[in-house]
Structure formats: structure tokens, C-alpha cells
Design an enzyme around this catalytic site. Structure first.
Site, PDB file in Angstrom:
ATOM      1  N   SER A  96      22.261  30.970  64.142  1.00 15.58           N
ATOM      2  CA  SER A  96      23.357  30.034  64.479  1.00 15.58           C
ATOM      3  C   SER A  96      24.427  30.174  63.407  1.00 15.58           C
ATOM      4  O   SER A  96      24.214  29.763  62.265  1.00 15.58           O
ATOM      5  CB  SER A  96      22.855  28.590  64.459  1.00 15.58           C
ATOM      6  N   LYS A 171      26.149  26.468  70.887  1.00 10.18           N
ATOM      7  CA  LYS A 171      25.139  26.049  69.898  1.00 10.18           C
ATOM      8  C   LYS A 171      25.708  24.962  68.969  1.00 10.18           C
ATOM      9  O   LYS A 171      25.011  24.008  68.602  1.00 10.18           O
ATOM     10  CB  LYS A 171      24.677  27.262  69.081  1.00 10.18           C
ATOM     11  N   LYS A 239      24.824  22.966  57.547  1.00 12.66           N
ATOM     12  CA  LYS A 239      25.611  24.174  57.871  1.00 12.66           C
ATOM     13  C   LYS A 239      26.197  24.077  59.286  1.00 12.66           C
ATOM     14  O   LYS A 239      27.385  24.318  59.503  1.00 12.66           O
ATOM     15  CB  LYS A 239      24.686  25.402  57.750  1.00 12.66           C
TER      16      LYS A 239
HETATM   17  P1  NAP Z   1      14.122  30.399  57.743  1.00 10.22           P
HETATM   18  O1  NAP Z   1      12.737  29.938  58.016  1.00 10.22           O
HETATM   19  O2  NAP Z   1      14.744  30.082  56.437  1.00 10.22           O
HETATM   20  O3  NAP Z   1      14.173  31.972  57.995  1.00 10.22           O
HETATM   21  C1  NAP Z   1      15.293  32.735  57.688  1.00 10.22           C
HETATM   22  C2  NAP Z   1      14.844  34.140  57.376  1.00 10.22           C
HETATM   23  O4  NAP Z   1      16.005  34.920  57.062  1.00 10.22           O
HETATM   24  C3  NAP Z   1      13.911  34.217  56.180  1.00 10.22           C
HETATM   25  O5  NAP Z   1      12.804  34.996  56.552  1.00 10.22           O
HETATM   26  C4  NAP Z   1      14.765  34.845  55.090  1.00 10.22           C
HETATM   27  O6  NAP Z   1      14.065  35.737  54.226  1.00 10.22           O
HETATM   28  C5  NAP Z   1      15.773  35.638  55.860  1.00 10.22           C
HETATM   29  N1  NAP Z   1      17.035  35.731  55.125  1.00 10.22           N
HETATM   30  C6  NAP Z   1      17.757  34.716  54.587  1.00 10.22           C
HETATM   31  N2  NAP Z   1      18.900  35.175  54.045  1.00 10.22           N
HETATM   32  C7  NAP Z   1      18.880  36.514  54.200  1.00 10.22           C
HETATM   33  C8  NAP Z   1      19.770  37.551  53.826  1.00 10.22           C
HETATM   34  N3  NAP Z   1      20.933  37.274  53.208  1.00 10.22           N
HETATM   35  N4  NAP Z   1      19.414  38.822  54.117  1.00 10.22           N
HETATM   36  C9  NAP Z   1      18.246  39.097  54.756  1.00 10.22           C
HETATM   37  N5  NAP Z   1      17.371  38.156  55.140  1.00 10.22           N
HETATM   38  C10 NAP Z   1      17.691  36.880  54.883  1.00 10.22           C
HETATM   39  O7  NAP Z   1      15.144  29.801  58.838  1.00 10.22           O
HETATM   40  P2  NAP Z   1      14.877  29.470  60.383  1.00 10.22           P
HETATM   41  O8  NAP Z   1      14.511  28.020  60.494  1.00 10.22           O
HETATM   42  O9  NAP Z   1      13.998  30.512  60.995  1.00 10.22           O
HETATM   43  O10 NAP Z   1      16.380  29.581  60.931  1.00 10.22           O
HETATM   44  C11 NAP Z   1      16.992  30.846  61.230  1.00 10.22           C
HETATM   45  C12 NAP Z   1      18.212  30.581  62.096  1.00 10.22           C
HETATM   46  O11 NAP Z   1      17.809  29.927  63.303  1.00 10.22           O
HETATM   47  C13 NAP Z   1      19.276  29.678  61.471  1.00 10.22           C
HETATM   48  O12 NAP Z   1      20.559  30.091  61.802  1.00 10.22           O
HETATM   49  C14 NAP Z   1      18.964  28.314  62.089  1.00 10.22           C
HETATM   50  O13 NAP Z   1      20.102  27.468  62.094  1.00 10.22           O
HETATM   51  C15 NAP Z   1      18.536  28.731  63.482  1.00 10.22           C
HETATM   52  N6  NAP Z   1      17.646  27.794  64.183  1.00 10.22           N
HETATM   53  C16 NAP Z   1      16.570  27.249  63.561  1.00 10.22           C
HETATM   54  C17 NAP Z   1      15.740  26.363  64.280  1.00 10.22           C
HETATM   55  C18 NAP Z   1      14.553  25.691  63.639  1.00 10.22           C
HETATM   56  O14 NAP Z   1      14.025  24.731  64.230  1.00 10.22           O
HETATM   57  N7  NAP Z   1      14.077  26.130  62.480  1.00 10.22           N
HETATM   58  C19 NAP Z   1      16.029  26.066  65.622  1.00 10.22           C
HETATM   59  C20 NAP Z   1      17.115  26.690  66.234  1.00 10.22           C
HETATM   60  C21 NAP Z   1      17.923  27.550  65.512  1.00 10.22           C
HETATM   61  P3  NAP Z   1      13.174  35.220  52.997  1.00 10.22           P
HETATM   62  O15 NAP Z   1      11.829  34.981  53.590  1.00 10.22           O
HETATM   63  O16 NAP Z   1      13.204  36.313  52.007  1.00 10.22           O
HETATM   64  O17 NAP Z   1      13.841  33.948  52.496  1.00 10.22           O
END
Ligand code: NAP
Length: 292
Positions: A96, A171, A239
Site C-alpha cells: 500500500s 486502498k 503511513k
Molecule cells: P511487514 O510484516 O513489516 O513486512 C514487510 C516486509 O518487507 C518485511 O519482510 C521486510 O523485511 C520487508 N522490507 C521492508 N523494507 C524493505 C526494503 N526497503 N527493502 C526490502 N525489503 C523490505 O509488513 P506487512 O504487515 O506484511 O505489510 C506489508 C504491506 O502490506 C504494507 O504496505 C501494508 O500497509 C500492507 N498491508 C498490511 C496488512 C496487514 O494487516 N498487516 C493488510 C493490508 C495491507 P525485514 O523482514 O528485513 O524487515
């Protein structure tokens, strides 16, 4: 079977990559912190050592990282996707991020002969684990049709909403609605507790009427039990509300409730609740009410 590179195996990306393997695709996953690739390899996918390793030979490159600068890094940075993807590769960004950044990246992808879809998701961690996500897709209709098998492996409601960036705009609207819902639920919980009402009974009956919502169904128990393990982190919602408020300003439309909720989420983030699930907006209402 499609060769898929999946970059970003976090809370959402990891179960999504696993579902793609289960649907019969060959998935090479890359995560900055390698340990997070374990569920993927246990399911029969491959842990790639670098973005280049994941992307080489892939027909589809999926991304699920937190924010606009992260997507820019992964795609345009040294050793990134744009350097290594073969012409014709379909890039699907599930993250997102800002719609304007998406449009710029899609244009750059097009100049390089790559196809690009923005495909942010809703449904939370439960939606990712159950392959039940709502996926709002922006980009060309042909690319959308080509990506359908990928979307169907991870989502239940998949809709092409318009040209590049439209998925991100939808979104942003989603995040406005969800934040307002969570805040209203949190305020109701504090109100009900102040009157000593049986919270479980109250939430059950509220859930069956017009006040019922996916937010109440998925987050009511977190609030009742004061358990805020993410899920969706407040810092990510902060964010998203930044995306909503700046895009609304650019369009010249006024979102009074969105502005207020954005401030309450900013407060939660500022006082140190950023790593908690967004259901922890309850803590902010408790602070304001002197019941924390
Ligand atoms: P998350 O658990 O923090 O996962 C993000 C992943 O991206 C981590 O594995 C991280 O690696 C990697 N990452 C972060 N910065 C990076 C970079 N600069 N280069 C390469 N890899 C990078 O987050 P998430 O909850 O899965 O969310 C991911 C996206 O989905 C976001 O945009 C969020 O808004 C969206 N989203 C989330 C949800 C939810 O319920 N969680 C629902 C809908 C949408 P590391 O392991 O090394 O930190």
C-alpha cells in the site's frame, strides 16, 4: 505453472507466497531478513539470496513491502528488480503506497518493456492466511487478465478498478474507512466499560445489527482482551492516513473525519504504540478518558 519472484515475506507476504506455492506456482522468495523465508521453503518454495536471484527467470515479480520508499528501493535501487527483470515481466505491487509514486514507477516500468499493476490488498493477516484478500487492482486490462491466476491464489474479491494508481487510491479510501471504524469501536468499548456492561454480550449483539462490521468481527476480541499483537501495525496505518490526507488535499476535497482520525493515529504512533496492532487505538481513547 508460473515462475514467480516474491519480495517481502512479512506478515502479509509470507502467507501469500505460501498460497502461490500451494496453487502450483514455482515461487522464489526474497526477504531482507532471511529467516522469514522459512514458511515458504517449508511449503516447497525456494529462498532466493538476493533480489537478482529471485527475479532472474521470473515471469511475475510480486512485492509486499511497507512504504513508497521501500518499493522504490526494491524496484529502482542498485541490484533491484528493474535491473534484472526480463522484458515482458509482469510486476505486481501488493504494497500500500502513494498513488503518484505508483504511477511514476509504472511509467518507468513501461519504458523498460515491463508490465506493472498496483494491487494493494485488504483483509488483514487473517485474509492473507486464508487466501481471502480483497485486491484492488490498477493498470492495463491485459496485464490484469494475465495476473488473474496469481490474484485468485491469494484473494477472494479481485476487482480491476481502473488505470495505474487507481488500486492505491481505492486502498487509501479503504484505510480511511477502517481507521474510522476502529476508532468508533474503541470509543464504544470505553463507553460500555464505563457502564459496567458485559462487553462480550454487548459485542455479540452489536455484531448482529447495523453496527456489525468486519472490524468488529476481527478486532472486537483484541479490544476486549487488551491484546494488541499485530496484525496491522499502527505505524503502517499512520503511513496510509498520510496518503489519504495528502491525496485529498491535492484533489481539493475535504475529509473532516479522516483528518481527525489521522490525528488520533498520529498520536498513538507518537506516544510509542506504533508497533502495536491498530486495534490499540483503544489505548488512545482510554488515555483521553483517564481510564488507561
Ligand atoms: P511487514 O510484516 O513489516 O513486512 C514487510 C516486509 O518487507 C518485511 O519482510 C521486510 O523485511 C520487508 N522490507 C521492508 N523494507 C524493505 C526494503 N526497503 N527493502 C526490502 N525489503 C523490505 O509488513 P506487512 O504487515 O506484511 O505489510 C506489508 C504491506 O502490506 C504494507 O504496505 C501494508 O500497509 C500492507 N498491508 C498490511 C496488512 C496487514 O494487516 N498487516 C493488510 C493490508 C495491507 P525485514 O523482514 O528485513 O524487515
Amino acid at each position: 505453472m508460473t515462475a514467480i519472484a516474491f519480495i517481502g515475506l512479512g506478515i502479509m507476504g509470507s502467507p501469500m507466497a505460501v498460497h502461490l506455492v500451494k496453487a502450483g506456482h514455482a515461487v522464489a522468495g526474497y526477504n531482507r531478513t532471511p529467516a522469514k523465508a522459512e514458511p515458504l521453503t517449508a511449503a516447497g518454495g525456494r529462498a532466493a539470496e538476493s533480489i537478482a536471484d529471485a527475479v532472474t527467470g521470473a515471469e511475475v515479480v510480486a512485492l509486499m513491502v511497507p512504504d513508497s520508499p521501500d518499493v522504490q528501493d526494491v524496484l529502482t535501487g542498485p541490484g533491484g528488480v528493474f535491473e534484472h527483470a526480463a522484458p515482458g515481466t509482469l510486476i505486481i505491487d501488493f504494497s500500500s503506497i502513494r498513488p503518484d509514486v505508483t504511477r511514476e514507477l509504472a511509467e518507468e516500468a513501461g519504458r523498460r518493456g515491463l508490465r506493472y499493476l498496483d494491487a494493494p490488498v485488504s483483509g488483514g493477516e487473517a485474509g492473507a492466511r486464508n487466501a481471502a484478500l480483497s485486491i484492488m487492482v490498477g493498470g492495463d486490462a491485459d496485464a490484469f487478465e494475465a495476473a488473474r491466476p496469481v490474484f485468485e491464489a491469494v484473494g477472494r474479491t479481485v476487482v480491476h478498478v481502473g488505470p495505474s494508481g487507481s488500486g492505491q487510491t481505492v486502498k487509501a479510501a479503504n484505510q480511511l474507512i477502517v481507521a474510522a471504524n476502529i476508532e468508533a469501536l474503541a470509543e464504544a468499548v470505553v463507553f460500555l466499560r464505563a457502564y459496567g456492561v458485559d462487553l462480550e454480550a454487548a459485542l455479540e449483539v452489536l455484531g448482529g445489527g447495523l453496527a456489525g462490521s468486519a472490524v468488529l468481527a476481527q478486532k472486537g476480541a483484541n479490544m476486549a482482551g487488551h491484546s494488541f499483537e499485530p496484525g496491522f501495525r499502527i505505524e503502517l496505518h499512520h503511513k496510509d492516513l498520510g496518503v489519504v490526507t495528502s491525496a485529498a488535499r491535492e484533489a481539493g476535497v475535504v475529509l473532516p473525519l479522516g483528518a481527525l482520525v489521522a490525528q488520533l493515529v498520529a498520536s498513538a504512533n507518537a506516544v510509542g504504540d506504533g508497533a502495536l496492532d491498530h486495534s490499540a487505538l483503544l489505548r488512545g481513547v482510554e488515555r483521553l478518558s483517564g481510564t488507561a
